[in-house]
Design an enzyme around this catalytic site. Structure first.
Site, mmCIF file in Angstrom:
data_model
loop_
_atom_site.group_PDB
_atom_site.id
_atom_site.type_symbol
_atom_site.label_atom_id
_atom_site.label_comp_id
_atom_site.label_asym_id
_atom_site.label_seq_id
_atom_site.Cartn_x
_atom_site.Cartn_y
_atom_site.Cartn_z
ATOM 1 N N ASP A 249 7.757 -120.898 -6.365
ATOM 2 C CA ASP A 249 6.425 -120.496 -5.452
ATOM 3 C C ASP A 249 5.440 -121.759 -5.625
ATOM 4 O O ASP A 249 4.622 -122.190 -4.838
ATOM 5 C CB ASP A 249 5.729 -119.287 -5.772
ATOM 6 N N LYS A 260 9.165 -115.857 -9.174
ATOM 7 C CA LYS A 260 9.146 -114.263 -9.207
ATOM 8 C C LYS A 260 9.335 -113.800 -10.614
ATOM 9 O O LYS A 260 10.077 -114.299 -11.191
ATOM 10 C CB LYS A 260 10.380 -113.654 -8.388
#
Ligand code: MRU
Length: 369
Positions: A249, A260
């Site tokens: 991310d 995550k």
């Protein structure tokens, strides 16, 4: 990629009405395939906030289309600069960890910088958002080509026995418009006929692995086995994992990776078992301004209800059930940081490099000031 026999992207402009953005509702998968229409900046914000759209490259693309929809809201009374910068700030505030969101929104704004004609703003914003989608698709295709070489090498070493790949969350085509980041090498290897099998972490609390990765691998004919999040370490000790490939991310210019929650634990287990651990990411997920993932990346904290409850399918509908005492206190960090030292390499659209500033700089010198 395919759902049934039909090709899909996870976001697109309606073929009949260019003022409508369409997305696959990822809250409903794998139980229902529903397409949602986004017609305003608020619709885009709500879609990102509710995780109807999710995954770093996809929320970036959605943010860019949000700016496009903002240009459609301009009328003769609008203070254009204020309107667009308010829309940008609002969209960016929605989710803090994935850098793609702010990158894509700011990139789209930049393309509109000197423009004052409403119709040209609309045209330019649509072109910028569409270009971002095309760029991310191409990035994923390239990531696939580079990552394929890793899978091919393992397959050769195993004399054609299935390559066991472990992945976490959903860094698949649903998260990335098409192909996926972590899944792109898997899809290419599968297409090439290389025997492989994917261990899919369920990825509590929202179960993106169970709901989305399992769904998309199944729809595209890739053999997989769904596992509880705690299983990876055991599988690695039993030599049942050849390689771990996850997404990202936000990656620092030094190679720390935010992904995550739970990714770090897989990296530790892989490190202990000398199993290659790769992060697949487009350069839009690299934050070239920061060097220390632990200190500088904001970790999203989500609603504790996602921990105290599990959402699934029963009696014909999607329902949520509590899995703990009514007054249980829960905390819900969305992401964690895997330090560069635990990462074997980064698979990017430009090639594979070590997770280290020198190597990232050699690959993306034009992004360094
Ligand atoms: O919270 P999400 O579902 O938006 O999280 C994003 C992810 O699925 C990942 O962490 C993923 O590995 C990176 S996005 C390709």
């Amino acid at each position: 990629m395919k759902i049934g026999n039909q090709d899909y992207q996870s976001i697109w402009i309606d073929g009949n009405d260019p003022e409508v953005v369409r997305v696959i509702d990822q809250q409903k998968l794998p139980f229902f395939l529903e397409i949602k229409e986004l017609r305003s900046v608020d619709d885009v914000y709500d879609a990102i906030d509710s995780m109807t759209v999710r995954g770093a490259p996809l929320i970036g693309a959605a943010g860019a289309f949000g700016i496009y929809l903002a240009t459609l809201e301009i009328n003769s009374q609008t203070n254009i600069r204020e309107h667009l910068s308010n829309a940008a700030r609002y969209l960016i505030s929605c989710r803090p960890t994935a850098v793609n969101l702010s990158w894509a929104v700011n990139h789209t704004l930049e393309k509109l910088k000197d423009e004052t004609s409403p119709s040209t703003l609309v045209k330019k914003a649509l072109a910028a958002a569409t270009e971002i989608c095309e760029m991310e698709k191409e990035n994923c295709r390239q990531i696939g080509k580079h990552g394929l070489k890793l899978i091919e090498a393992i397959s050769k070493k195993k004399k054609g026995a299935p390559v066991n790949i472990l992945t976490h969350c959903n860094a698949g085509w649903l998260a990335c418009i098409d192909y996926g980041t972590a899944t792109a090498p898997i899809y290419l290897a599968h297409e090439k006929g290389i025997p492989l099998h994917v261990w899919v972490d369920e990825t509590r609390p929202r179960n993106q692995g169970a709901k989305l990765t399992a769904y998309e691998l199944g729809q595209n004919g890739v053999p997989y086995t769904l596992i509880p999040d705690n299983t990876g370490g055991h599988l690695m000790q039993q030599k049942l994992v050849d390689i771990v490939i996850v997404g990202s991310d936000r990656t620092t210019r030094t190679g720390d990776v935010a992904n995550k929650i739970g990714t770090y634990l897989k990296a530790l287990a892989a490190f202990d078992n000398k199993i290659p651990f790769y992060c697949a990411l487009p350069s839009s997920s690299i934050d070239f301004n920061i060097a220390d993932g632990m200190r500088e990346i904001t970790i999203e904290e989500r609603n504790p209800d996602e921990v105290t409850n599990v959402t699934g399918f029963g009696e014909g509908e999607i329902r949520s059930v509590r899995i703990c005492p009514e007054d249980a206190v829960a905390v819900n960090y969305g992401f964690d940081i895997t330090p560069a030292r635990l990462i074997t390499g980064l698979i990017t659209e430009k090639g594979i490099c070590r997770a280290a500033e020198k190597d990232i700089k050699a690959m993306f010198s034009y992004k360094f000031n």
